[in-house]
Structures are given as C-alpha cells and as structure tokens.
Design an enzyme around this catalytic site. Structure first.
Site, PDB file in Angstrom:
ATOM      1  N   ARG A  49      90.776  98.036  65.939  1.00  0.00           N
ATOM      2  CA  ARG A  49      91.915  98.955  65.897  1.00  0.00           C
ATOM      3  C   ARG A  49      92.195  99.483  67.282  1.00  0.00           C
ATOM      4  O   ARG A  49      91.284  99.966  67.957  1.00  0.00           O
ATOM      5  CB  ARG A  49      91.605 100.146  64.984  1.00  0.00           C
ATOM      6  CG  ARG A  49      91.549  99.811  63.540  1.00  0.00           C
ATOM      7  CD  ARG A  49      91.636 101.033  62.673  1.00  0.00           C
ATOM      8  NE  ARG A  49      90.733 102.118  63.032  1.00  0.00           N
ATOM      9  CZ  ARG A  49      90.677 103.267  62.397  1.00  0.00           C
ATOM     10  NH1 ARG A  49      91.489 103.495  61.380  1.00  0.00           N
ATOM     11  NH2 ARG A  49      89.836 104.205  62.745  1.00  0.00           N
ATOM     12  N   THR A 100      97.212 103.554  68.699  1.00  0.00           N
ATOM     13  CA  THR A 100      98.189 103.284  67.633  1.00  0.00           C
ATOM     14  C   THR A 100      97.513 103.092  66.273  1.00  0.00           C
ATOM     15  O   THR A 100      98.194 103.138  65.243  1.00  0.00           O
ATOM     16  CB  THR A 100      98.975 101.996  67.942  1.00  0.00           C
ATOM     17  OG1 THR A 100      98.037 100.902  67.914  1.00  0.00           O
ATOM     18  CG2 THR A 100      99.635 102.054  69.301  1.00  0.00           C
ATOM     19  N   ASP A 156      81.267 105.929  61.709  1.00  0.00           N
ATOM     20  CA  ASP A 156      81.718 104.600  62.122  1.00  0.00           C
ATOM     21  C   ASP A 156      80.744 103.548  61.583  1.00  0.00           C
ATOM     22  O   ASP A 156      79.604 103.459  62.038  1.00  0.00           O
ATOM     23  CB  ASP A 156      81.786 104.543  63.657  1.00  0.00           C
ATOM     24  CG  ASP A 156      82.412 103.249  64.149  1.00  0.00           C
ATOM     25  OD1 ASP A 156      82.009 102.175  63.659  1.00  0.00           O
ATOM     26  OD2 ASP A 156      83.302 103.312  65.022  1.00  0.00           O
ATOM     27  N   ASP A 184      79.333 101.055  64.277  1.00  0.00           N
ATOM     28  CA  ASP A 184      78.349 101.680  65.163  1.00  0.00           C
ATOM     29  C   ASP A 184      77.042 101.975  64.430  1.00  0.00           C
ATOM     30  O   ASP A 184      75.957 101.759  64.978  1.00  0.00           O
ATOM     31  CB  ASP A 184      78.908 102.986  65.743  1.00  0.00           C
ATOM     32  CG  ASP A 184      79.867 102.716  66.905  1.00  0.00           C
ATOM     33  OD1 ASP A 184      79.847 101.586  67.441  1.00  0.00           O
ATOM     34  OD2 ASP A 184      80.626 103.632  67.265  1.00  0.00           O
TER      35      ASP A 184
HETATM   36  C1  PRP Z   1      86.896  99.760  61.578  1.00  0.00           C
HETATM   37  C2  PRP Z   1      86.428  99.305  60.203  1.00  0.00           C
HETATM   38  C3  PRP Z   1      87.571  98.484  59.687  1.00  0.00           C
HETATM   39  C4  PRP Z   1      88.754  99.195  60.296  1.00  0.00           C
HETATM   40  C5  PRP Z   1      89.381 100.042  59.231  1.00  0.00           C
HETATM   41  O1  PRP Z   1      86.727  98.753  62.487  1.00  0.00           O
HETATM   42  O2  PRP Z   1      85.253  98.577  60.241  1.00  0.00           O
HETATM   43  O3  PRP Z   1      87.573  97.140  60.126  1.00  0.00           O
HETATM   44  O4  PRP Z   1      88.276 100.032  61.370  1.00  0.00           O
HETATM   45  O5  PRP Z   1      90.473 100.694  59.726  1.00  0.00           O
HETATM   46  P1  PRP Z   1      91.956 100.431  59.226  1.00  0.00           P
HETATM   47  O6  PRP Z   1      91.899 100.396  57.740  1.00  0.00           O
HETATM   48  O7  PRP Z   1      92.662 101.649  59.762  1.00  0.00           O
HETATM   49  O8  PRP Z   1      92.442  99.164  59.835  1.00  0.00           O
HETATM   50  P2  PRP Z   1      86.892  98.957  64.070  1.00  0.00           P
HETATM   51  O9  PRP Z   1      88.278  98.705  64.496  1.00  0.00           O
HETATM   52  O10 PRP Z   1      86.292 100.272  64.445  1.00  0.00           O
HETATM   53  O11 PRP Z   1      86.055  97.773  64.661  1.00  0.00           O
HETATM   54  P3  PRP Z   1      84.489  97.430  64.524  1.00  0.00           P
HETATM   55  O12 PRP Z   1      84.237  97.059  63.066  1.00  0.00           O
HETATM   56  O13 PRP Z   1      84.357  96.282  65.425  1.00  0.00           O
HETATM   57  O14 PRP Z   1      83.693  98.634  64.940  1.00  0.00           O
END
Ligand code: PRP
Length: 208
Positions: free
Chosen positions: A103, A107, A199, A202
C-alpha cells in the site's frame, strides 16, 4: 451481508484473541496465523466439488469421495505468506501463486510489484489469502487480476477486516465469498484496522 462469513468457531475466536495481544511474540504469532488459516480454510472449502469413488479397505469396498477441483492458493505478499503453509498441508496438491502488492503510505492504494501468473488459468478455485482486509484495495486488485487471468471461482480468506474493506470487496466483486475471523470497528487515519492486531506483516516477520 450475503457472502460474508465470520467464523463463530470457539477455536478461531480463542486463537484470534491470542493473535491480537500486543505481548504475543513473532514465533507464536506465526504459529497462530498458520492455525487460524487452517481453520478458516476448512470452512471456506466446505463447498468444493467432489466425485464418488470406491476404495478398497482391508475388509472390502467402501464408498468414498475425491475432490474434483484444482485449487490455487494466492497469498498477497507479504502478510499472506504466513497463511500458506498450514492450508497447503490440508490441500497438498494446491498450486501457490504469489501476488506482490504494497500500500502506498499516502494514498493507501495498492501498488503491484510481483505477479507471475501464466497466460492461461491452471486452477478452478482460487483462495486469496491475506490476514488483513483494511481499505480492501489490495484484495479488490488481486481478485481483478485473477478474473482477468480467467479464474472463475475465487474466495477471499482473511483474519480481520474493517467494515470499509468488507464493503469495498463485496461491492467490487459480489461473487467472491469473504471468510474472516472478525470484522472490527473501523479504520484509523493511517488505514490501520482498529482495534485489529497492528501490522500483520511486521508482527510475522519480526520487522516492527
Ligand atoms: C497490508 C496487509 C494487506 C493490506 C491491507 O499489507 O497485509 O495486504 O495492507 O490493506 P488494504 O485492504 O487497505 O489494501 P502492506 O501493504 O502493509 O504490505 P506487507 O504485507 O508487505 O507488510
């Protein structure tokens, strides 16, 4: 909401509570994600098509069943990775197709960075795996990719969702059943699910 399944299983709710706890360390966190994924997958695959087969037991013949459909596990990187192994043990012949999305911090829109889907679909049922359904942007984008690929039966399996994410995924793809352990109160201003668990990426990978 039709097509949204929140597990009421006592084991799911017990394990989810452990997962939310801020004092749960990475090793245990990973183990619980794995276990919850198995339990939710059990519920999400209850309508897989089977065919009748006969099996020889040491004492005679018994009527049996065989799963008919080829299954694809589609973890959204990175946090979805932790949901793969347990489910794969239950579905050893499943194919695993990784989709890389992160993400954008400002945005909150998903940015695609990894996708090696072959030209033609190779599975009949796709289980999209991601512990968190926040704004829903990542799940909506992944389902869109899979539909463009030609997958015709797609299910989303996650752990915790915000109401906003459930609405977004259901509105964009009403044909995609959503299996979860919980729907929480809301998203905060940074796009995190509250109360959630923090998270998920993490906490699994020890990168907090
Ligand atoms: C987080 C989570 C999902 C996403 C959800 O990933 O694991 O994939 O955000 O958010 P959304 O429904 O608003 O799209 P992140 O982008 O933090 O990446 P990561 O899993 O690599 O930490």
């Amino acid at each position: 909401m039709e097509g949204v399944f929140i597990s009421q299983h006592p084991l799911v709710q017990h394990k989810l509570t452990l997962l939310r706890n801020r004092h749960t360390l990475s090793t245990q966190f990973r183990q619980i994600v794995r276990e919850l994924a198995i339990l939710l997958c059990y519920e999400a695959t209850a309508d897989l098509l089977i065919s009748s087969v006969t099996v020889e037991t040491p004492l005679g013949q018994a009527a049996g069943a065989e799963v008919q459909e080829a299954i694809g596990l589609v973890p959204i990187l990175r946090a979805g990775l932790g949901m793969v192994d347990g489910i794969w043990e239950m579905l050893p012949s499943a194919e695993v197709w990784h989709i890389g999305l992160y993400r954008d911090e400002k945005t909150l829109r998903p940015i695609e960075y990894y996708n090696k889907l072959p030209v033609n679909p190779t599975v009949q049922v796709c289980l999209v795996l991601d512990p968190m359904l926040a704004t829903g942007g990542s799940a909506v984008a992944t389902v869109k990719l899979l539909k463009r690929w030609g997958a015709n039966r797609i299910k989303f399996v996650g752990l915790i969702a915000a109401p906003e994410g459930v609405r977004a995924l259901h509105t964009a793809h009403p044909d995609v059943p959503i299996h979860l352990a919980a729907v929480d109160d809301r998203l905060n201003e940074n796009g995190f699910i509250v109360p959630g668990l923090g998270d998920a990426g993490d906490r699994q990978f020890g990168t907090a």
